[in-house]
Every structure is written in structure tokens, then in C-alpha cells.
Write a protein that holds these residues in place. Structure first.
Motif, mmCIF file in Angstrom:
data_model
loop_
_atom_site.group_PDB
_atom_site.id
_atom_site.type_symbol
_atom_site.label_atom_id
_atom_site.label_comp_id
_atom_site.label_asym_id
_atom_site.label_seq_id
_atom_site.Cartn_x
_atom_site.Cartn_y
_atom_site.Cartn_z
ATOM 1 N N LEU A 4 0.956 -1.342 0.108
ATOM 2 C CA LEU A 4 -0.130 0.111 -0.118
ATOM 3 C C LEU A 4 0.921 1.384 -0.097
ATOM 4 C CD1 LEU A 4 -2.826 1.411 0.283
ATOM 5 C CD2 LEU A 4 -2.439 1.002 2.573
ATOM 6 N N TYR A 5 0.426 2.000 -1.009
ATOM 7 C CA TYR A 5 1.296 3.260 -1.164
ATOM 8 C C TYR A 5 0.472 4.460 -0.725
ATOM 9 C CZ TYR A 5 4.390 0.295 -3.758
ATOM 10 O OH TYR A 5 5.312 -0.707 -4.381
ATOM 11 N N LYS A 28 3.010 -8.747 -7.235
ATOM 12 C CA LYS A 28 2.714 -7.518 -6.908
ATOM 13 C C LYS A 28 3.787 -6.372 -7.110
ATOM 14 C CE LYS A 28 3.039 -8.232 -1.997
ATOM 15 N NZ LYS A 28 4.604 -7.526 -1.851
ATOM 16 N N GLU A 29 4.854 -7.025 -7.353
ATOM 17 C CA GLU A 29 5.847 -6.143 -7.520
ATOM 18 C C GLU A 29 6.456 -5.765 -9.022
ATOM 19 O OE1 GLU A 29 6.466 -7.983 -4.018
ATOM 20 O OE2 GLU A 29 6.419 -8.872 -5.851
ATOM 21 N N ARG A 30 5.615 -6.350 -9.766
ATOM 22 C CA ARG A 30 5.744 -6.181 -11.341
ATOM 23 C C ARG A 30 4.674 -5.162 -11.884
ATOM 24 N NH1 ARG A 30 6.459 -11.130 -14.999
ATOM 25 N NH2 ARG A 30 7.428 -9.415 -16.261
ATOM 26 N N HIS A 31 5.457 -4.298 -12.865
ATOM 27 C CA HIS A 31 4.373 -3.603 -13.991
ATOM 28 C C HIS A 31 3.771 -2.546 -13.315
ATOM 29 C CE1 HIS A 31 5.493 -6.340 -16.741
ATOM 30 N NE2 HIS A 31 4.596 -7.355 -16.245
ATOM 31 N N LEU A 32 4.285 -1.982 -11.999
ATOM 32 C CA LEU A 32 3.581 -1.043 -11.206
ATOM 33 C C LEU A 32 3.889 0.296 -11.457
ATOM 34 C CD1 LEU A 32 1.456 -1.244 -9.157
ATOM 35 C CD2 LEU A 32 3.023 -1.026 -7.232
ATOM 36 N N SER A 33 5.061 0.692 -12.151
ATOM 37 C CA SER A 33 5.532 2.131 -12.291
ATOM 38 C C SER A 33 4.578 3.052 -12.675
ATOM 39 C CB SER A 33 6.596 2.230 -13.144
ATOM 40 O OG SER A 33 7.203 3.603 -13.365
ATOM 41 N N ASN A 34 3.551 2.457 -13.871
ATOM 42 C CA ASN A 34 2.498 3.252 -14.643
ATOM 43 C C ASN A 34 1.516 3.869 -13.602
ATOM 44 O OD1 ASN A 34 4.096 1.888 -16.471
ATOM 45 N ND2 ASN A 34 2.107 1.889 -18.027
ATOM 46 N N VAL A 35 1.101 2.637 -12.470
ATOM 47 C CA VAL A 35 0.060 2.912 -11.655
ATOM 48 C C VAL A 35 0.443 3.826 -10.564
ATOM 49 C CG1 VAL A 35 -1.609 1.821 -10.352
ATOM 50 C CG2 VAL A 35 -0.576 0.813 -12.287
ATOM 51 N N LEU A 36 1.562 3.889 -10.200
ATOM 52 C CA LEU A 36 2.097 4.597 -9.249
ATOM 53 C C LEU A 36 2.065 6.241 -9.464
ATOM 54 C CD1 LEU A 36 5.235 2.691 -8.164
ATOM 55 C CD2 LEU A 36 3.135 3.086 -6.694
ATOM 56 N N ASN A 37 1.966 6.544 -10.716
ATOM 57 C CA ASN A 37 1.679 7.991 -11.238
ATOM 58 C C ASN A 37 0.390 8.479 -10.561
ATOM 59 O OD1 ASN A 37 3.612 9.267 -13.427
ATOM 60 N ND2 ASN A 37 3.594 6.922 -13.250
ATOM 61 N N CYS A 38 -0.357 7.610 -10.020
ATOM 62 C CA CYS A 38 -1.669 8.147 -9.494
ATOM 63 C C CYS A 38 -1.381 8.896 -8.119
ATOM 64 C CB CYS A 38 -2.882 6.983 -9.154
ATOM 65 S SG CYS A 38 -3.180 6.033 -10.603
ATOM 66 N N LEU A 39 0.007 8.444 -7.447
ATOM 67 C CA LEU A 39 0.265 9.173 -6.256
ATOM 68 C C LEU A 39 0.420 10.578 -6.451
ATOM 69 C CD1 LEU A 39 3.104 6.846 -4.969
ATOM 70 C CD2 LEU A 39 1.035 7.023 -4.044
ATOM 71 N N LEU A 40 0.776 11.118 -7.761
ATOM 72 C CA LEU A 40 0.886 12.498 -7.920
ATOM 73 C C LEU A 40 -0.421 13.370 -7.938
ATOM 74 C CD1 LEU A 40 3.469 12.112 -10.879
ATOM 75 C CD2 LEU A 40 3.763 12.222 -8.337
ATOM 76 N N TYR A 41 -1.513 12.501 -8.029
ATOM 77 C CA TYR A 41 -2.822 12.866 -8.193
ATOM 78 C C TYR A 41 -3.475 13.129 -6.670
ATOM 79 C CZ TYR A 41 -3.015 12.516 -13.244
ATOM 80 O OH TYR A 41 -2.925 13.000 -14.650
ATOM 81 N N GLY A 42 -2.663 12.509 -5.652
ATOM 82 C CA GLY A 42 -2.984 12.433 -4.394
ATOM 83 C C GLY A 42 -3.924 11.150 -4.159
ATOM 84 N N TYR A 43 -3.665 9.859 -4.915
ATOM 85 C CA TYR A 43 -4.585 8.972 -4.882
ATOM 86 C C TYR A 43 -3.508 7.910 -4.090
ATOM 87 C CZ TYR A 43 -7.564 11.278 -8.406
ATOM 88 O OH TYR A 43 -8.392 12.142 -8.951
#
Length: 277
Positions: A38-39, A64-79
Motif C-alpha cells: 500500500l502506497y 505485485k512487484e511487477r509492472h507497477l510504475s505506470n500505476v504509481l503515477n496516481c500518487l501524483l494526483y493524491g490517490y
């Protein structure tokens, strides 16, 4: 938009100052696989919208450790972002695999820092099938209603996909057994009857949340016609959705790691989350 690339260090993503991470949180006790990461973004909110990533791998590989970089961009939206593991077919049959994901989703929805009215599921390949199947066929088992679903190149009709692989001699073998027979603990006609139970296209009610469908025309693992069929089925039931068929797209989320493909996905996520205010 500029897509940020997050690097893996010692099998964990380095998100720098974009948030904090908690790794290997147990969400159930069936197996050592029942863990998630959880991030939480640095951007402060009283309760965080959440994007949950479900990896692919045909029910027998990946993590769960694979292919997550794209999804982690959601952090920049406050998600917030979560990535889940689930049991593979060496430990569990379908639908037990599906139930692992349901337990993980409900576990996350119950977290006090998560806004359970703003949860988006994002899956790729068989992980997308899990997200689609659960949303369409098992909404009554969820303790929340997903705000939206992002479905990358899902094999949406498992029975037809099995027959396609058989026709093209493309069966995946696991420990000497055909992969789908391992997953469903069945063979021959009984296998096909078992797979018929998970007919997502027939179960769409019209009450589903919005979907974002993506598939590459050059996908030689899962033909893009499955997403076209899903698009038609959603349209017939008047379910809100976006369908992106990529002319030169292949099978594999790394191909889509660019603003060209991710900007529309992130706009979709933003619209279903912020539109739910």
C-alpha cells in the motif's frame, strides 16, 4: 502530462518524496501469497481515493512487484495505490483465486485512511479478467462499489480463449499439465463446463461502474477481439465505458509505459474519482 518512471530497488519501488509505502501487509491467512503493498501519497487528504492493481500471469506467475510504475503515477494526483498478490493455481483453484482478490479489495476498503466510495480497480491480462469478473459477477461480495475499472487486454471469455489456444496449439503447461486444467481442477468437457460458470459477457446487468478498456491489435497472446466483444456487451447494456484499441499495441504493460497511452487512463481515473464527490 509527463509520465514518471519509478525504479525498483531490492524488489521494492522507490517512490522518493511522492509518498510512503507499507509492504507485505497480510489481508488473509490462506497462504503466504495473501499479501499486498500500500502506497500513500504525500498529498494530504482526510481519506484517500485508491487505485488497486491486479497483476496478470495466467493464474500461475508474476507478482505485485511487477509492472507497477505506470500505476504509481496516481500518487501524483493524491490517490493511494495498492498492489495485491493472490494464490496461484498450484495452491488454489478458481474461484478460490477470485475470492483472494475479493478479500484483498474488502480489506483495503475497510482501512480508515481509504475512501471506500472512490476505489478504482486496474488489472492487466488475467488480472484484468479478475477485476472484470468480480465487478460484473460478484458485486454482492464486495463491501463497496468500485468507482471504475481499468481493464488492459483481458481474456474476457475464458472458455473461448481456451478453445482458441487449443486450436492454435498454444497451451501453457504447468508442471506437465495444461494450465487451465490446473486452474479449474478439471479436464476435457468438464473443464469447459466449469469455465462456462465465469461468463462475464453474459452477466453484465447494466448497473456496473464505468470501464476503461485497452487492447493492442498486435497482441499475439490474447487477441484484441475479446476486448471488442466486451465493448459490444457493455454497449448493449448501456454501461459507460471507453475503449482504446491500439493499432501497434502488443501484450505487456511495459509497452504502454508512455504518456500517449497513460494520459487517457489517468484522466479516466480522475473523472470517476473526482466525479464521485
Amino acid at each position: 502530462m509527463e509520465l514518471k518512471i519509478y525504479e525498483v530497488v531490492n524488489q521494492q519501488y522507490n517512490i522518493g518524496g511522492d509518498g510512503t509505502a507499507e509492504f507485505d501487509i497480510p489481508y488473509a491467512a490462506h497462504s503466504g501469497k495473501n499479501k499486498l503493498d500500500l502506497y500513500i501519497p504525500t498529498i494530504k487528504r482526510e481519506r484517500y481515493p485508491l487505485v488497486v492493481f491486479i497483476h496478470g500471469g495466467a493464474f500461475f506467475k508474476s507478482s505485485k512487484e511487477r509492472h507497477l510504475s505506470n500505476v504509481l503515477n496516481c500518487l501524483l494526483y493524491g490517490y493511494a495505490v495498492a498492489s495485491i498478490n493472490y494464490r496461484f493455481n498450484d495452491e488454489a483453484a478458481y474461484p478460490e483465486i477470485r475470492m483472494d482478490c475479493i478479500e484483498a479489495f474488502n480489506f483495503l476498503a475497510a482501512r480508515p485512511e481509504i475512501d471506500d466510495k472512490k476505489i478504482v480497480l486496474w488489472g492487466e491480462s488475467h488480472g484484468a479478467y479478475l477485476a472484470d469478473d468480480i465487478t460484473v459477477s460478484c458485486s454482492h461480495m464486495l463491501q463497496f462499489k468500485p468507482a471504475g475499472i481499468v481493464s488492459f487486454y483481458a481474456p474476457i471469455d475464458l472458455k473461448d480463449f481456451y478453445l482458441y489456444k487449443e486450436e492454435h496449439h498454444e497451451h501453457v503447461m504447468v508442471d506437465g499439465y495444461e494450465n487451465d486444467s490446473v486452474t479449474f481442477r478439471a479436464e476435457g468437457d468438464s473443464l469447459l463446463k466449469e469455465m462456462e460458470k465465469y461468463a462475464v459477457l453474459k452477466n453484465i446487468s447494466g448497473q456496473e461502474p464505468p470501464f476503461y478498456l485497452l487492447h493492442g491489435k498486435q497482441d499475439d497472446t490474447i487477441p484484441y477481439r475479446y476486448t471488442k466483444e466486451f465493448d459490444r456487451a457493455l454497449a448493449e447494456k448501456k454501461v459507460e465505458h471507453v475503449t482504446d484499441i491500439v493499432e501497434d499495441g502488443i501484450h505487456g504493460i511495459d509497452f504502454y509505459a508512455s504518456p500517449k497511452y497513460n494520459a487517457p487512463v489517468l484522466r479516466f481515473i480522475e473523472s470517476v474519482i473526482e466525479g464521485g464527490r
